[in-house]
Design a protein around this motif. Structure first.
Motif, PDB file in Angstrom:
ATOM      1  N   SER A  58       0.820  -1.356   0.046  1.00 26.64           N
ATOM      2  CA  SER A  58      -0.181   0.001  -0.001  1.00 26.64           C
ATOM      3  C   SER A  58       0.837   1.377  -0.048  1.00 26.64           C
ATOM      4  O   SER A  58       2.072   1.191   0.199  1.00 26.64           O
ATOM      5  CB  SER A  58      -0.798  -0.039   1.189  1.00 26.64           C
ATOM      6  OG  SER A  58      -0.257  -0.090   2.290  1.00 26.64           O
ATOM      7  N   ARG A  82      -4.168   4.579   4.348  1.00 26.78           N
ATOM      8  CA  ARG A  82      -3.256   3.766   3.074  1.00 26.78           C
ATOM      9  C   ARG A  82      -4.218   3.901   1.659  1.00 26.78           C
ATOM     10  O   ARG A  82      -5.374   3.351   2.098  1.00 26.78           O
ATOM     11  CB  ARG A  82      -2.565   2.475   3.520  1.00 26.78           C
ATOM     12  CG  ARG A  82      -2.056   2.540   4.933  1.00 26.78           C
ATOM     13  CD  ARG A  82      -0.431   3.469   4.544  1.00 26.78           C
ATOM     14  NE  ARG A  82       0.491   2.759   3.755  1.00 26.78           N
ATOM     15  CZ  ARG A  82       1.765   3.082   3.432  1.00 26.78           C
ATOM     16  NH1 ARG A  82       2.126   4.237   3.919  1.00 26.78           N
ATOM     17  NH2 ARG A  82       2.449   2.301   2.977  1.00 26.78           N
ATOM     18  N   SER A  83      -3.594   3.624   0.676  1.00 27.81           N
ATOM     19  CA  SER A  83      -4.225   3.328  -0.529  1.00 27.81           C
ATOM     20  C   SER A  83      -3.520   2.027  -1.174  1.00 27.81           C
ATOM     21  O   SER A  83      -2.458   1.789  -0.941  1.00 27.81           O
ATOM     22  CB  SER A  83      -4.153   4.412  -1.359  1.00 27.81           C
ATOM     23  OG  SER A  83      -4.929   5.544  -0.977  1.00 27.81           O
ATOM     24  N   ALA A  84      -4.347   1.220  -1.857  1.00 22.54           N
ATOM     25  CA  ALA A  84      -3.748   0.112  -2.569  1.00 22.54           C
ATOM     26  C   ALA A  84      -2.752   0.484  -3.651  1.00 22.54           C
ATOM     27  O   ALA A  84      -3.120   1.307  -4.133  1.00 22.54           O
ATOM     28  CB  ALA A  84      -5.004  -0.595  -3.298  1.00 22.54           C
ATOM     29  N   TRP A 128      -8.292  -2.379  -4.049  1.00 18.09           N
ATOM     30  CA  TRP A 128      -7.718  -3.293  -3.229  1.00 18.09           C
ATOM     31  C   TRP A 128      -8.181  -4.744  -3.972  1.00 18.09           C
ATOM     32  O   TRP A 128      -9.193  -4.705  -4.797  1.00 18.09           O
ATOM     33  CB  TRP A 128      -8.335  -3.402  -1.875  1.00 18.09           C
ATOM     34  CG  TRP A 128      -7.990  -2.337  -1.197  1.00 18.09           C
ATOM     35  CD1 TRP A 128      -9.294  -1.053  -0.897  1.00 18.09           C
ATOM     36  CD2 TRP A 128      -6.880  -1.668  -0.449  1.00 18.09           C
ATOM     37  NE1 TRP A 128      -8.430   0.096  -0.237  1.00 18.09           N
ATOM     38  CE2 TRP A 128      -7.156  -0.275   0.169  1.00 18.09           C
ATOM     39  CE3 TRP A 128      -5.782  -2.338  -0.287  1.00 18.09           C
ATOM     40  CZ2 TRP A 128      -6.281   0.240   0.807  1.00 18.09           C
ATOM     41  CZ3 TRP A 128      -4.678  -1.585   0.332  1.00 18.09           C
ATOM     42  CH2 TRP A 128      -5.007  -0.386   0.916  1.00 18.09           C
ATOM     43  N   ASP A 185      -0.776  -6.078   2.416  1.00 17.08           N
ATOM     44  CA  ASP A 185      -1.709  -4.992   2.610  1.00 17.08           C
ATOM     45  C   ASP A 185      -2.709  -4.790   1.197  1.00 17.08           C
ATOM     46  O   ASP A 185      -3.679  -4.382   1.293  1.00 17.08           O
ATOM     47  CB  ASP A 185      -1.136  -3.718   2.410  1.00 17.08           C
ATOM     48  CG  ASP A 185      -0.146  -3.254   3.829  1.00 17.08           C
ATOM     49  OD1 ASP A 185      -0.393  -4.201   4.765  1.00 17.08           O
ATOM     50  OD2 ASP A 185       0.342  -2.204   3.966  1.00 17.08           O
ATOM     51  N   ASN A 234      -4.604  -6.890  -0.311  1.00 12.84           N
ATOM     52  CA  ASN A 234      -5.944  -7.304  -0.193  1.00 12.84           C
ATOM     53  C   ASN A 234      -6.935  -6.822   1.013  1.00 12.84           C
ATOM     54  O   ASN A 234      -8.141  -6.893   1.080  1.00 12.84           O
ATOM     55  CB  ASN A 234      -5.742  -8.815   0.036  1.00 12.84           C
ATOM     56  CG  ASN A 234      -5.115  -9.308   1.369  1.00 12.84           C
ATOM     57  OD1 ASN A 234      -5.184  -8.684   2.680  1.00 12.84           O
ATOM     58  ND2 ASN A 234      -4.326 -10.306   1.246  1.00 12.84           N
ATOM     59  N   HIS A 235      -6.006  -5.767   1.709  1.00  8.11           N
ATOM     60  CA  HIS A 235      -6.796  -4.822   2.813  1.00  8.11           C
ATOM     61  C   HIS A 235      -7.452  -5.696   3.857  1.00  8.11           C
ATOM     62  O   HIS A 235      -8.499  -5.253   4.421  1.00  8.11           O
ATOM     63  CB  HIS A 235      -8.079  -4.125   1.833  1.00  8.11           C
ATOM     64  CG  HIS A 235      -8.273  -2.792   2.642  1.00  8.11           C
ATOM     65  ND1 HIS A 235      -9.837  -2.426   2.815  1.00  8.11           N
ATOM     66  CD2 HIS A 235      -7.410  -1.982   3.206  1.00  8.11           C
ATOM     67  CE1 HIS A 235      -9.651  -1.248   3.502  1.00  8.11           C
ATOM     68  NE2 HIS A 235      -8.430  -1.012   3.769  1.00  8.11           N
ATOM     69  N   ARG A 236      -7.130  -6.781   4.018  1.00 10.60           N
ATOM     70  CA  ARG A 236      -7.670  -7.810   5.094  1.00 10.60           C
ATOM     71  C   ARG A 236      -7.000  -7.353   6.517  1.00 10.60           C
ATOM     72  O   ARG A 236      -7.760  -7.175   7.463  1.00 10.60           O
ATOM     73  CB  ARG A 236      -7.083  -9.211   4.925  1.00 10.60           C
ATOM     74  CG  ARG A 236      -8.083  -9.765   3.711  1.00 10.60           C
ATOM     75  CD  ARG A 236      -7.484 -11.265   3.428  1.00 10.60           C
ATOM     76  NE  ARG A 236      -7.800 -11.935   4.433  1.00 10.60           N
ATOM     77  CZ  ARG A 236      -8.514 -13.130   4.535  1.00 10.60           C
ATOM     78  NH1 ARG A 236      -9.454 -13.428   3.614  1.00 10.60           N
ATOM     79  NH2 ARG A 236      -8.561 -14.115   5.608  1.00 10.60           N
ATOM     80  N   LEU A 261      -3.317  -4.726   7.431  1.00  4.77           N
ATOM     81  CA  LEU A 261      -2.602  -3.869   7.021  1.00  4.77           C
ATOM     82  C   LEU A 261      -1.212  -3.983   8.062  1.00  4.77           C
ATOM     83  O   LEU A 261      -0.897  -2.961   8.581  1.00  4.77           O
ATOM     84  CB  LEU A 261      -2.837  -2.555   6.480  1.00  4.77           C
ATOM     85  CG  LEU A 261      -3.519  -2.260   5.167  1.00  4.77           C
ATOM     86  CD1 LEU A 261      -4.766  -3.123   4.988  1.00  4.77           C
ATOM     87  CD2 LEU A 261      -3.608  -0.954   4.862  1.00  4.77           C
TER      88      LEU A 261
END
Length: 475
Positions: free
Chosen positions: A147, A270-272, A289, A309, A311-313, A315
Motif C-alpha cells: 500500500s 493507506r491506499s492500495a 484493493w 496490504d 488485499n486490505h484484510r 495492513l
C-alpha cells in the motif's frame, strides 16, 4: 537470465512477497520475484524497522527515568544524531545486498523492474533502462505490492511537499517543528518519536486518536503526548495548506486557527498500491484493493493471488507474512496436485485475519491488542461482558516503573465463555499481547485460563486480576 517461465511469479519483494516466494520454493516450485525498489520493501526500509528504531532510544530513556537509582544516573538527553545513525544500521543504509543474498540462497530468481500483469499468468517487466521482458507463470501470479500513503484532498497540500511515513522514517534530522495530520498508528507513533527527538509537534486528529482501538487507548496516548510537550488538537480539520519556504508550512484549520511548522506529515491512511500493475488486463480496476478468500486467491480467478496490504484484510507485516505462508503452501499443493491438508503440507488458511489480529502501537504508553474491541464484538452480535483492570495496581507494574499507569481490558463472549478481545495500554505492554493472542485464537475457556498461572511478580499477573474481576465461571 534467459528464463521466461516459472511455476510462480511474485510481484513485490517486500517482507510478504519474500515469504510467499520462500514458502513456494521450499515446496519445490520454481519462483521468480519482481521488484522495482529495494528487496525487503516497506517494512525493512520505511516502516516497521526504522520507525521502531526512531522510537526506542527515547523510550529507553523514559524507562530509566521512571526507576529510582537508574534515574539518578541519567545525565543528559537523547543523542539525536546517534538515534538516526542507529536507525540507518537497521536499514543497512538503504542497501538491499543482504536481502538479495537471501533470495539467492533460497533458490529464488530476481528480476528488477516495474511489473505489470499482461494477461492470464503473464507479467511484463520494464527495467530502469526501458528494456522490457515477458515472464510466464505455469501455476500462479502473486501480487504483493502493498500500500501507499493516502493523500487527502486538501487545497495546497500536495504543493506543500508534505512528508508521508516514508519521509518521516528516513529523515536525516529532526525538524524544529512538525505538524501531523491524522490520528492513526503512524500519526501517533511519529508524534511520539519526534517529540522524543526534540521537535515541537502538533497533532491534528479530526476523529480522535487510534480510533480503531478501545477508546481509552487514544485517550491515554493523547494525554501522554500532551504531558511530553506535544499539542494534540482533536476534532479539528485542515482546510488549506501553504508552503512558505523550505522550512515553513502553514495549515489553516476549520475553526479559523492556523498551525505553523517546519514540516507537515500526512498520516491519514493507506491506499492500495495497484494503480499501475496491469489489473485492467485481467478485468480488474487499477487502484482497487484485491479481495481474496482465505487461501489468498483473488475472487474470480484460479491463478491470481494477493497477499499483504494489497488485499486490505489486515495492513500489518506479521499478518501479511501469515497470509504469505498460507498462500505459498496452497499454491504448492495445488500445483503439485496434493490434497490441501495440514498433515501433508502444513497448509493452512488465513482465518486469523477475521477476528484474531494482534497489533502493537509503539507509543508511550504502548497499546497492545488482539481480537475484537467491545464495540466490534457488539456490532458482530455477540453477547459480551467487558472486564477492565488498572494495570498500575498489579504488583509487577510498580516494580517495573515508579508511578506505572495503564489499563487492561478483556472482552468475553458470554455464550462460549471465551476471550474474543484484549487490550493493554501501558509501558512495555507489547510483551503481554501474545498470551492474549493464544487465548483468543485457541478459544481457551475461561475455566481453563484459571490454570494458566502468571509468574509473580510480573505485569502478566493482570490476567489473574482480570479473571478474578470476571468471577470464576462454572467448571
Amino acid at each position: 537470465m534467459s528464463e521466461t517461465e516459472w511455476d510462480v511469479i511474485v510481484i513485490g519483494a517486500g517482507a510478504v512477497g519474500e515469504n510467499v516466494a520462500g514458502r513456494a520454493a521450499e515446496r519445490g516450485l520454481s519462483v521468480v520475484i519482481v521488484e522495482n525498489e529495494l528487496i525487503g520493501g516497506e517494512c525493512s526500509y520505511w516502516a516497521c524497522m526504522p520507525s521502531k528504531a526512531l522510537l526506542r532510544s527515547s523510550s529507553a530513556l523514559r524507562a530509566a527515568r521512571a526507576v529510582p537509582g537508574a534515574r539518578e544516573a541519567v545525565t543528559g538527553e537523547v543523542d539525536v544524531a546517534a538515534v538516526f545513525a542507529r536507525r540507518d544500521s537497521f536499514t543497512s543504509g538503504w542497501d538491499d545486498s543482504s536481502q538479495v543474498e537471501w533470495l539467492q540462497s533460497a533458490g529464488i530468481d530476481l528480476v528488477r523492474g516495474h511489473a505489470r500483469l499482461a494477461g492470464e499468468r503473464v507479467v511484463h517487466v520494464t527495467s530502469d533502462d526501458g528494456a522490457g521482458r515477458e515472464l510466464t507463470a505455469r501455476h500462479a501470479v502473486v501480487v504483493s505490492t502493498g500500500s501507499t500513503a493516502a493523500m487527502p484532498d486538501i487545497p495546497g497540500l500536495a504543493e506543500a511537499t508534505p512528508w508521508t511515513s516514508r519521509e518521516a522514517t528516513s529523515a536525516t534530522s529532526a525538524p524544529a517543528s512538525l505538524a501531523i495530520i491524522g490520528g492513526g498508528v503512524v500519526a501517533a507513533e511519529m508524534a511520539t518519536a519526534y517529540t522524543g527527538l526534540g521537535s515541537t509537534v502538533t497533532l491534528i486528529a479530526r476523529s480522535g486518536l487510534l480510533g480503531s482501538s478501545e477508546p481509552f487507548a487514544g485517550e491515554l496516548v493523547g494525554s501522554a503526548l500532551t504531558d511530553a510537550g506535544a499539542t494534540v488538537l482533536i476534532g479539528r480539520s485542515p482546510v488549506a495548506v501553504r508552503r512558505l519556504s523550505d522550512e515553513s508550512v502553514e495549515i489553516d484549520l476549520d475553526d479559523g486557527s492556523t498551525v505553523s511548522a517546519a514540516e507537515v506529515l500526512v498520516a491519514t491512511g493507506r491506499s492500495a498500491h495497484t494503480a499501475d500493475v496491469g489489473l485492467e488486463t485481467v478485468g480488474l480496476t487499477p487502484g482497487d484493493w484485491l479481495p481474496v478468500d482465505d487461501t489468498m486467491l483473488v475472487e474470480g480467478f484460479d491463478w491470481l493471488y494477493a497477499t499483504g496490504d494489497v488485499n486490505h484484510r489486515a495492513l500489518l507485516t506479521h499478518q501479511g507474512k501469515y497470509q504469505a505462508r498460507a498462500a505459498g503452501d496452497v499454491i504448492a499443493a495445488r500445483a503439485l496436485g496434493s490434497e490441501l491438508s495440514t498433515e501433508a503440507w502444513g497448509t493452512h488458511v488465513a482465518t486469523a485475519d477475521h477476528a484474531a489480529v494482534p497489533q502493537v502501537t509503539f507509543t508511550d504508553p504502548e497499546v497492545a491488542s488482539v481480537g475484537l474491541t467491545a464495540a466490534a464484538a457488539e456490532e458482530a452480535g455477540l453477547d459480551i461482558r467487558v472486564v477492565d483492570y488498572d494495570l498500575g495496581a498489579v504488583a509487577g507494574s510498580s516494580l517495573h516503573a515508579e508511578g506505572y499507569s495503564g489499563r487492561a481490558r478483556m472482552v468475553v463472549d458470554e455464550a462460549r465463555s471465551v476471550v474474543v478481545g484484549a487490550t493493554f495500554v501501558g509501558p512495555d505492554v507489547a510483551e503481554l499481547v501474545h498470551a492474549a493472542t493464544i487465548a483468543v485464537v485457541g478459544e481457551v475457556p475461561l475455566s481453563r485460563l484459571w490454570h494458566a498461572v502468571p509468574a509473580y511478580p510480573t505485569i502478566n499477573e493482570v490476567w489473574l486480576r482480570l479473571l478474578e474481576t470476571y468471577g470464576r465461571p462454572a467448571q
